[in-house]
Design an enzyme around this catalytic site. Structure first.
Site, PDB file in Angstrom:
ATOM      1  N   GLU A 137       0.807  -1.221   0.000  1.00  0.00           N
ATOM      2  CA  GLU A 137       0.000   0.000   0.000  1.00  0.00           C
ATOM      3  C   GLU A 137       0.841   1.272   0.000  1.00  0.00           C
ATOM      4  O   GLU A 137       1.759   1.428   0.808  1.00  0.00           O
ATOM      5  CB  GLU A 137      -0.920   0.004   1.207  1.00  0.00           C
ATOM      6  N   LYS A 154       0.656   4.803   1.042  1.00  0.00           N
ATOM      7  CA  LYS A 154      -0.170   5.541   1.990  1.00  0.00           C
ATOM      8  C   LYS A 154       0.693   6.517   2.768  1.00  0.00           C
ATOM      9  O   LYS A 154       1.658   6.114   3.412  1.00  0.00           O
ATOM     10  CB  LYS A 154      -0.872   4.565   2.944  1.00  0.00           C
ATOM     11  N   LYS A 176      -7.779   2.498  -3.541  1.00  0.00           N
ATOM     12  CA  LYS A 176      -8.264   2.371  -2.145  1.00  0.00           C
ATOM     13  C   LYS A 176      -9.045   3.640  -1.807  1.00  0.00           C
ATOM     14  O   LYS A 176      -8.510   4.628  -1.321  1.00  0.00           O
ATOM     15  CB  LYS A 176      -7.062   2.190  -1.212  1.00  0.00           C
ATOM     16  N   GLU A 213     -14.551  -5.880   1.103  1.00  0.00           N
ATOM     17  CA  GLU A 213     -13.972  -5.982   2.445  1.00  0.00           C
ATOM     18  C   GLU A 213     -15.032  -6.297   3.497  1.00  0.00           C
ATOM     19  O   GLU A 213     -16.094  -5.678   3.530  1.00  0.00           O
ATOM     20  CB  GLU A 213     -13.270  -4.670   2.789  1.00  0.00           C
ATOM     21  N   ASN A 237     -10.674  -7.580   6.978  1.00  0.00           N
ATOM     22  CA  ASN A 237      -9.984  -6.546   7.730  1.00  0.00           C
ATOM     23  C   ASN A 237      -9.928  -6.968   9.199  1.00  0.00           C
ATOM     24  O   ASN A 237     -10.963  -7.233   9.812  1.00  0.00           O
ATOM     25  CB  ASN A 237     -10.707  -5.209   7.585  1.00  0.00           C
ATOM     26  N   GLU A 280      -6.080  -8.250   5.782  1.00  0.00           N
ATOM     27  CA  GLU A 280      -5.713  -6.833   5.843  1.00  0.00           C
ATOM     28  C   GLU A 280      -5.536  -6.384   7.298  1.00  0.00           C
ATOM     29  O   GLU A 280      -6.316  -6.773   8.167  1.00  0.00           O
ATOM     30  CB  GLU A 280      -6.802  -5.969   5.201  1.00  0.00           C
ATOM     31  N   SER A 281      -4.531  -5.586   7.551  1.00  0.00           N
ATOM     32  CA  SER A 281      -4.259  -4.921   8.839  1.00  0.00           C
ATOM     33  C   SER A 281      -3.578  -5.856   9.840  1.00  0.00           C
ATOM     34  O   SER A 281      -3.924  -7.028   9.957  1.00  0.00           O
ATOM     35  CB  SER A 281      -5.540  -4.356   9.473  1.00  0.00           C
TER      36      SER A 281
END
Length: 466
Positions: free
Chosen positions: A239, A241, A302, A351, A373, A409-410
């Site tokens: 990503e 970001k 995103k 998601e 997520n 994710e995360s």
């Protein structure tokens, strides 16, 4: 010379107090104190037009004077309300009934079979506005349907905006109906207003013209599968970001193209680009710049999608995939938006955060890519065991039978984290913070996976235009 503030005055059930001394250069600042019976509202008031009532020239406001001006203030407030009503803000628009939008732009079957090239401008406009189409079951409004489906994020303030005008004053009345319950809900409310303004400045017809010169779509899902098969490790969606609402600025010297090139060089299969400006300091210009720089990795836009217009716009900037959040979108919205994605050749990463959302998404035909997520939307705590718990049992088996790619994710920071989610059954990971904060984001990929992932030569043959 400053004049001491007055003790206060009363109007209806409210007590007004000046909160600081005033001089001729100061703007009036007045606090509003409501009696206990007004609770749970939190009320604030600031001067909107100090020239109409020169509060700064006197040390108190005579209640009789205020009452004399009440009639004029009410007339002005009514005019303000008429102006607000004429703007057609999202919360002012009633929810259409089932089938209303399809009645306007053709039967659902016709929409599915219509190609992008032959779709009329009118139909395109209505498709782009598809999220105004709200499902209604047994006479219920869309909000009720969303609640039944477990959609936790309210798309707009149920009781309308918090700002109201009375005469020269602007009131902010905060209550449960117009106060976001978490950061994601606040982002979505702001995004609804942002997109409304963007659509006015850039109508869909101009976006459609830009699509004619957009670069070809790359195979996002095929690239993830090829990377997994080639490396035996989860494919990486790295990503780009700069910041986040919870962590602030993650990278001061931020060059999106440099970061993307570094990711690609070090083995990222695909790249995610944050495009939200207000909360993540991203932009669609970053997405476009990365695509124009010749980065071969397919790009995920995103963005917080609340309107199909955003999907067309992302495609015009070079996106190969977009994100849809089940906590925000009702089932009918997801179905319709994925239909738009298929029309444009884009992949849709849907998601989910919990079992209810995963069950909803698995009930939608044609889903190929699901993101789990690991962040709790209410507490914002991160727990990677969420991936494992959602893939246990019948859900995991159904996903394997349908050959759905699942992305964790995360919360992924170490090789042990990667191994944990891989053992749970995922074939791809989306990682941002643990890479972008490093001096060399691309070089940090080998540390995350515990080995080099630089195999772009082997993956290139699988990156095909659709």
């Amino acid at each position: 010379m400053a004049t001491p503030a007055a003790a206060g005055f009363y109007f209806a059930p409210f007590q007004f107090r000046q909160v600081k001394s005033l001089s001729s250069s100061d703007k009036p600042s007045i606090s509003l104190h409501a009696p206990l019976g007004i609770s749970p509202l939190s009320l604030f008031v600031i001067s909107k037009n100090p020239s109409r009532r020169d509060v700064s020239s006197r040390c108190s406001v005579d209640p009789n004077t205020l009452l004399e001006e009440e009639e004029e203030a009410e007339a002005e407030a009514a005019e303000k309300r008429r102006e607000l009503n004429s703007t057609n803000l999202p919360w002012d628009t009633p929810a259409p009934r089932v089938g209303e939008l399809f009645d306007q732009c053709g039967a659902e079957k016709d929409v599915e079979e219509t190609t992008l090239a032959s779709t009329s401008v009118t139909a395109k406009e209505e498709i782009s506005n598809s999220l105004k189409f709200r499902e209604c079951q047994n006479g219920k409004l869309a909000e009720d349907v969303a609640a039944v489906q477990g959609v936790k994020i309210r798309r707009r303030p149920p009781t309308g905006p918090s700002k109201h005008y009375v005469g020269p004053f602007e009131f902010r009345l905060e209550n449960e109906g117009n106060t976001p319950r978490n950061i994601l809900e606040k982002i979505i409310w702001d995004k609804e207003l942002e997109v409304t303004k963007l659509k006015e400045r850039r109508p869909l017809i101009t976006i459609m013209k830009a699509l004619e010169n957009a670069p070809p779509v790359r195979d996002f899902i095929g690239t993830l599968k090829a990377s997994y098969e080639h490396t035996g490790m989860p494919a990486l969606i790295a990503e780009v970001k700069k910041a986040s609402p919870s962590r602030g600025v993650l990278r001061e010297n931020f060059d999106p193209v440099e970061v993307a090139n570094s990711y690609e060089k070090n083995g990222a299969a695909c790249i995610s680009v944050l495009t939200d400006e207000k909360y993540f300091q991203g932009s669609f210009e970053n997405l476009e710049a990365i695509r124009r720089a010749g980065v071969k990795c397919p790009l995920l836009c995103k963005e917080f999608i609340v309107d199909a217009w955003q999907i067309y716009y992302a495609r015009s900037k070079g996106a190969d995939a977009i994100l849809l959040i089940a906590a925000v979108l009702a089932d009918l919205d997801i179905k319709y938006l994925t239909k738009i994605c298929r029309l444009l050749g884009l992949a849709a990463l849907i998601e989910v955060h919990n079992e209810s959302e995963l069950d909803r998404v698995l009930g939608i035909e044609g889903v190929q890519l699901i993101g789990i997520n690991n962040r709790n939307l209410e507490t914002f705590e991160v727990d990677i065991s969420n991936t494992k718990s959602l893939l246990d049992g019948e859900r995991g088996e159904l996903i394997r039978q349908r050959d759905i790619i699942v992305v964790s994710e995360s919360g992924l920071f170490t090789p042990e984290d990667i191994s944990y989610v891989q053992d749970a059954g995922i074939k791809a990971v989306l990682v941002g913070e643990s890479l972008i904060k490093q001096d060399d984001p691309g070089g940090a990929i080998s540390g995350l996976f515990g080995k080099s992932m630089s195999v772009r030569e082997g993956n290139n043959s699988h990156v095909a235009s659709s």
